[in-house]
Design a protein around this motif. Structure first.
Motif, PDB file in Angstrom:
ATOM      1  N   GLU A  10      39.615  36.182  35.945  1.00  0.00           N
ATOM      2  CA  GLU A  10      39.185  37.522  36.366  1.00  0.00           C
ATOM      3  C   GLU A  10      39.850  38.594  35.516  1.00  0.00           C
ATOM      4  O   GLU A  10      39.248  39.634  35.240  1.00  0.00           O
ATOM      5  CB  GLU A  10      39.474  37.748  37.850  1.00  0.00           C
ATOM      6  CG  GLU A  10      38.438  37.084  38.740  1.00  0.00           C
ATOM      7  CD  GLU A  10      38.679  37.286  40.234  1.00  0.00           C
ATOM      8  OE1 GLU A  10      37.730  37.097  40.986  1.00  0.00           O
ATOM      9  OE2 GLU A  10      39.815  37.618  40.637  1.00  0.00           O
ATOM     10  N   ASP A  47      29.662  34.264  34.973  1.00  0.00           N
ATOM     11  CA  ASP A  47      29.768  33.921  36.388  1.00  0.00           C
ATOM     12  C   ASP A  47      30.302  32.485  36.431  1.00  0.00           C
ATOM     13  O   ASP A  47      29.651  31.567  35.939  1.00  0.00           O
ATOM     14  CB  ASP A  47      28.384  34.023  37.042  1.00  0.00           C
ATOM     15  CG  ASP A  47      28.441  33.839  38.547  1.00  0.00           C
ATOM     16  OD1 ASP A  47      29.553  33.737  39.108  1.00  0.00           O
ATOM     17  OD2 ASP A  47      27.367  33.769  39.165  1.00  0.00           O
ATOM     18  N   LYS A  73      33.516  36.952  36.522  1.00  0.00           N
ATOM     19  CA  LYS A  73      33.323  36.928  37.975  1.00  0.00           C
ATOM     20  C   LYS A  73      33.568  35.472  38.390  1.00  0.00           C
ATOM     21  O   LYS A  73      32.849  34.572  37.956  1.00  0.00           O
ATOM     22  CB  LYS A  73      31.893  37.344  38.315  1.00  0.00           C
ATOM     23  CG  LYS A  73      31.598  37.346  39.802  1.00  0.00           C
ATOM     24  CD  LYS A  73      30.164  37.835  40.055  1.00  0.00           C
ATOM     25  CE  LYS A  73      29.835  37.757  41.521  1.00  0.00           C
ATOM     26  NZ  LYS A  73      29.434  36.405  41.934  1.00  0.00           N
ATOM     27  N   THR A 133      34.398  32.553  41.451  1.00  0.00           N
ATOM     28  CA  THR A 133      34.391  32.162  42.850  1.00  0.00           C
ATOM     29  C   THR A 133      35.075  30.804  42.943  1.00  0.00           C
ATOM     30  O   THR A 133      34.683  29.871  42.241  1.00  0.00           O
ATOM     31  CB  THR A 133      32.944  32.066  43.391  1.00  0.00           C
ATOM     32  OG1 THR A 133      32.247  33.270  43.050  1.00  0.00           O
ATOM     33  CG2 THR A 133      32.930  31.884  44.891  1.00  0.00           C
TER      34      THR A 133
END
Length: 119
Positions: A22, A3, A27, A29
């Motif tokens: 990705e 993450d 994952k 953000t």
């Protein structure tokens, strides 16, 4: 997979890093605002933060200091278009594991992310 958050004041740069990582199954953000990224870290404790040295309101080093308080186990990689020995030393002193120079090289970024996450 990991993450990861990306904080870069230039949206396209964050999106580029997000796309590259990705594809590797992570994952990711991406944030352009420091406050949004820190709010996310408070709730989610990401495995890795990729931070641009020059942001809108804070420096990447200041954001790293805040992330350290919120999530001590989050690893960090710093990005900069203006590499200097001073910024590299400061980032490493605060616990950044690696340092990437812009423009971002896809292979270098993937290798450094893999290395930092493995360490």
């Amino acid at each position: 997979m990991a993450d990861i958050i990306v904080v870069d004041d230039i949206s396209d740069a964050g999106v580029l890093v997000k796309r590259i990582l990705e594809r590797g199954g992570h994952k990711v953000t991406a944030f352009t605002e420091e406050e949004d990224a820190l709010a996310f870290v408070r709730k989610n404790k990401p495995d890795l933060a990729i931070l641009d040295m020059k942001l809108k309101k804070m420096t990447g080093v200041e954001v790293l200091e805040e992330i350290r308080k919120l999530s001590p186990d989050t690893k960090a990689i710093m990005l900069t278009g203006y590499p200097t020995l001073e910024t590299a030393r400061e980032a490493l002193r605060l616990g950044a594991s690696e340092y990437c120079v812009k423009p971002i090289d896809k292979g270098e970024l993937e290798a450094k992310v893999a290395e930092v996450l493995a360490g």
